[in-house]
Structures are given as structure tokens and as C-alpha cells.
Write an enzyme that holds these catalytic residues in place. Sequence first.
Site, short mmCIF file in Angstrom:
data_model
loop_
_atom_site.label_atom_id
_atom_site.label_comp_id
_atom_site.label_asym_id
_atom_site.label_seq_id
_atom_site.Cartn_x
_atom_site.Cartn_y
_atom_site.Cartn_z
N GLN A 2 0.86 -1.19 0.00
CA GLN A 2 0.00 0.00 0.00
C GLN A 2 0.89 1.23 0.00
O GLN A 2 1.93 1.24 0.66
CB GLN A 2 -0.89 0.01 1.25
CG GLN A 2 -2.13 0.88 1.14
CD GLN A 2 -3.32 0.12 0.57
OE1 GLN A 2 -3.81 -0.83 1.16
NE2 GLN A 2 -3.79 0.54 -0.59
N THR A 12 1.13 -0.24 6.84
CA THR A 12 -0.22 -0.81 6.88
C THR A 12 -0.08 -2.33 6.96
O THR A 12 0.95 -2.88 6.59
CB THR A 12 -1.07 -0.51 5.62
OG1 THR A 12 -0.55 -1.26 4.52
CG2 THR A 12 -1.10 0.96 5.28
N THR A 13 -1.14 -2.98 7.41
CA THR A 13 -1.19 -4.45 7.38
C THR A 13 -2.05 -4.85 6.18
O THR A 13 -3.02 -5.59 6.31
CB THR A 13 -1.73 -5.00 8.71
OG1 THR A 13 -0.93 -4.47 9.78
CG2 THR A 13 -1.63 -6.52 8.79
N HIS A 14 -1.69 -4.32 5.02
CA HIS A 14 -2.46 -4.53 3.79
C HIS A 14 -1.59 -5.24 2.77
O HIS A 14 -1.27 -4.71 1.72
CB HIS A 14 -2.97 -3.19 3.24
CG HIS A 14 -3.82 -2.43 4.20
ND1 HIS A 14 -4.12 -1.09 4.03
CD2 HIS A 14 -4.44 -2.81 5.34
CE1 HIS A 14 -4.88 -0.68 5.04
NE2 HIS A 14 -5.08 -1.72 5.84
N ASN A 15 -1.19 -6.47 3.10
CA ASN A 15 -0.38 -7.29 2.20
C ASN A 15 -1.31 -8.05 1.27
O ASN A 15 -2.18 -8.78 1.73
CB ASN A 15 0.46 -8.28 3.00
CG ASN A 15 1.19 -7.64 4.16
OD1 ASN A 15 0.65 -7.56 5.25
ND2 ASN A 15 2.40 -7.19 3.93
#
Length: 589
Positions: free
Chosen positions: A348, A516-519
Amino acid sequence: MARTDPKRDVVIVGLGWTGSILGIELAQEGLDILALERGEDRSTVPDFRYPQVIDELKYGIRFGFMQKPRNSTITLRRTLEEEAQPMRRLGSFLPGDGVGGAGIHWNGQTWRPMENEYRLRSYVEETFGAEIIPEDMTIQDWGVTAEELEPFYDRFEYMAGISGQAGNIKGEILEGGNPFEAPRSRDYPLPPLPQTTDALMFEQAAKAMGYHPFPRPAANASAVYTNEYGMQLGPCNFCGFCERYGCINYSKASPQTCILDALKRYPNVAYRVNSEVLRVDLANDRKTATGVTYWDEEAQEEVTQPADLVILAAYSLHNVHLMLLSGIGEPYNPQTGEGVTGKNYAYQMNGGTTLFFKDVEFNPFAAAGSSGISIDDFAINQIDFAAEGFIGGSYITAGQSNGQPIRGIALPSGVPSWGAEWKKGIGDWYGHSMSIGSHGSNLAYRDCFLDLDPTYKDRHGRPLMRMTFDWKPNDIRMTQFMRSKIEPIAQSMNPDSWKSSYKGDGARYDIRPYQTTHNVGGAIMGTDPNASALNRYLQAWGQHNVFVMGAGAFPQNIQYNPTGAVGALAYWAAEAIRKDYLPNPRPLV
């Protein structure tokens, strides 16, 4: 030692959002279901009880609800030439640990992607020409459309009790909502959250510049709510402890508040904790899965769990790791472009501007995870990619999520980072700052991918997963474009001072600071088995009784937080399994 347990109809790997959704949907079919969770059991009572759970040091700084790198980590390199090194402490992203997974500790932003994001490559080629796509960019269409997924977004939002204001219902543009969003069938189940001072100031400034502000969609309940499973939520009390914490108030949508207690009532469903799945077991012809093998931490032994249907519902990175370890799909090769598993890992792109006001008291301790005001005037469907020189988009937003004293204090430029002057700065500026942020897309590239590390192994002797990833010029141009739009808004608000943080030319990915933890990506969906690991129903191309949930299915990252899309895809896959697969197990088309 090792044992083999009795066969089950379904085994679910992971019991977070997607595992809970698939569990309760398939439980209604009367199937014998077992869910395996690598971490501890977690329930609102007693695990999220007040005041223990609002311990900022334990949960906000020391990541009490997150996975520990000593048990589960990856290696990282930024180019094909570098030697990858293990991530030895959490930083850039924070996968959850235990029942509920990352659904415990998220803030609650719940978005639907833009219509164009589902067919991004086709949209770019049809609108601007294929020549504007960089040679190393590997963006793809999802194989499913916004219109097809709309009922499943609606289902997820009504299950989770999302607070918001619709901007487009069946093509009718509504005042106060997002006029650029894809059409939805009805409004959100709950009205928007109340807005804090910073969000209201941003809303006024954005309107004055001709933009279209709207309330951020929130999985923080604005009122009392009961969902389809009979689970009840109470209104958010703005305690400021959403991100990195379990909710003390039954107000933030999570597997615990929305599904799990209803799921536990089914006699045909069981779950085991401290049970780490090591691999998916395949038949001799490798065309079907026969179950999984997991490590029973309590018994200290490997367990073979036979099953007719395997659902991978762990965190996206772990799903990809299991696929690589188990031989599900051909591993992606960046040199040739062949292979599918591990392809198109993406992250992200974000940045922001912080404003300081001596005479404004923002009371940041009174906050909710997803309260705030956003604009989508520079979304992916509002930008001339050919003219601007990049592909992608971002929403721009303001809203405070916490005022926690260890990690929630911004200071103006020139204030020292330690010592007496730092302490004075804290006293002067706590509660006197706000931020305007950009949360943007990150696209897919030939040399950004996931594979098995040739050197490092985990505690079970399995190769660690290796991440190859770095920022690319296209995405840096996008974030600098957003900076050029945000800073004039900030200046128009007349702060005493302000400072910006955006990635610039030559920026390298740094895994240490949280982003972010948006992998996403690595187990991407599509309609071509030569270009995607999963079909449009999230079914593995080569093993028809394996379905893989989560953001790993995204062919590139959207401009929004991924949870809304993850939930909708879970319901989409669950319906396909219930209506089409169970009556006649086979590859779905």
C-alpha cells in the site's frame, strides 16, 4: 510421534474473518467442520476486558495480539540481486495471532473498491492505451465485477454493522455520500459516526475547494445493532483504543462480536487452537487435496487431518506460504514470467501532512478507529493516467483514531526527539495537531513476488517465505501527485505550522516502521490458469477441493483498506461452494 485423526468434511485453516464466514456458511449445510488456528483462543470476555486490554505498552507497542517473529516470520529483499534477511521484529505490517486474527486489532475502515479496479488492466488499455503501462508492471483483471460482487459487499456490511453514508444507490447520487463510488443496492446499515473537530475542519476546507467530502465507512457501530446471526453490537464510545486492541465495548466489528459465538452453537463445528498447519496434503496424482498436516503444540506431535474440502483462511502471506510448501500451483518465476503462486505481491502507498494549531484543542483521546471525513476526487476513476504519468489513485482523509501517549503524539519540526525540550514539546503540542492522509494503490510488478527462501528455515524445518519488494517510480509519482493536492488543503486551513511525509524519488522499502497491514497478492484470482493461482471463485486451478480466501487473491492492491473486499469475496466463494460445488464437486467455471 504422529497421529491421524478421523476424517472431516471440511478443514478450515485459520479462524479470523474469512475462516469464521466460511465456517458459519458451511455449517448451515450440516457439514462436519474443523477449524485449525495456530494461535491462542480469544474471546471478548475475558481477553478484551477493561482495563487490561487498553494497556498501550503491552498491546500497542509490544504487539500482544500479533504474531511473534520467533514463531512466524519472512525474509525480505528489495531486488533479485540482494540476499534476503529475516524480519526479526514486527514493524511494517502486523499479522494477527489467535482466534479472530487481524480482525481483532484493525481500526474498522470498510471500503468497496472502485468499479474500474476489478478490471484495471482492461480499463487502462481501453481508456488510455496499453502503451502507458510500464514494461515491468503486471496488473491484471480480477475476473469478477463490481456488479457481481455487490450483493456480497452488502451482506458483509450488514453482518458487520457498518456505519456510513451511501453516495450512489442504484445509480442515484446522494448528497453527503461518496459520489464516485460504485452503485450499491441500499444504504449502510447504520448512520455515520459523529465527527471530531479535525474531521469537521477538513470537511469545511475540502468543500471550500470544490471537493466532495463524505464520512469514512466504519466498522465501529454508531448505534445498537443486531446482525443476521443474532450477534449484537453496542454504540462506539470513542475510547480511542481500536487499532492494535480488542474492543472492550462490543462496538467494533470483529469475528468475536459478529460471528464466533453464533458459530460455536453449531454442534457440527469444532476448532482447535495452538495448531499450526504445516502443509496441505495432496493425493498421489496431485489433483485433489486429502487434508492437512498440522503441529499440535500441546501434544508436541504432527497430526494428519483428512478432509474432503480444504479452506485456506489464514492471513494472506501464510496462505501463500502454505501453497508454496504444498505444491499448489506452479511457483512464480520472475525471470520468465511463468508460474502463478507467489506472483504479484503488492502493498500500500500512503503519506500525509500533519498540521499544528496552538489555539485548537482536538481532544485526541476521544477517538474511534474509523471516524473521519474523506474525499475521492483523486480516486482511480478520476485521474487521467496518460496526462499525469502514473496509474493508480488514492482517497484523502482526516480523522483521529487515538490519542495514546506513547505512540500518538505528533511534534512540529525543530522539537528535539529526546530530553527536556522534547518533554516541553509534548506538553505544548499534545492535542494540538491533526493529519490529512493519502491512502493509495500499489500496483503489481514483475519483480515483486513471494517464494521460498533457499537459506532460512522455520522451527519446523520448512523454508521461510521470501518477500521480494520495493517501491516503484509509478507509485512514487502517484503519492507525490496526492501531496500536491493535500498541501494546498492544509495551507488553506491556516495552521501555525505543518510538515509532510511522502515517499520521493529513490525511496526504498523499509520494513521497520509501521505502514499498513495490507499485504495482498501471491495467490491471485483470474480467469486464466496460466496467469492466476485461483479462479474467479477463489478455487485453486489444480486442486478443485482447495479454496483460498483473503487479500492474497487481489491481482494488485486497491486504493482502499482491503477488509471490505476480503469479506465480500469470502461470501462470494461461500455461495459458490454451497450452491455449485457441494452438489457436484469439480472445477467451477
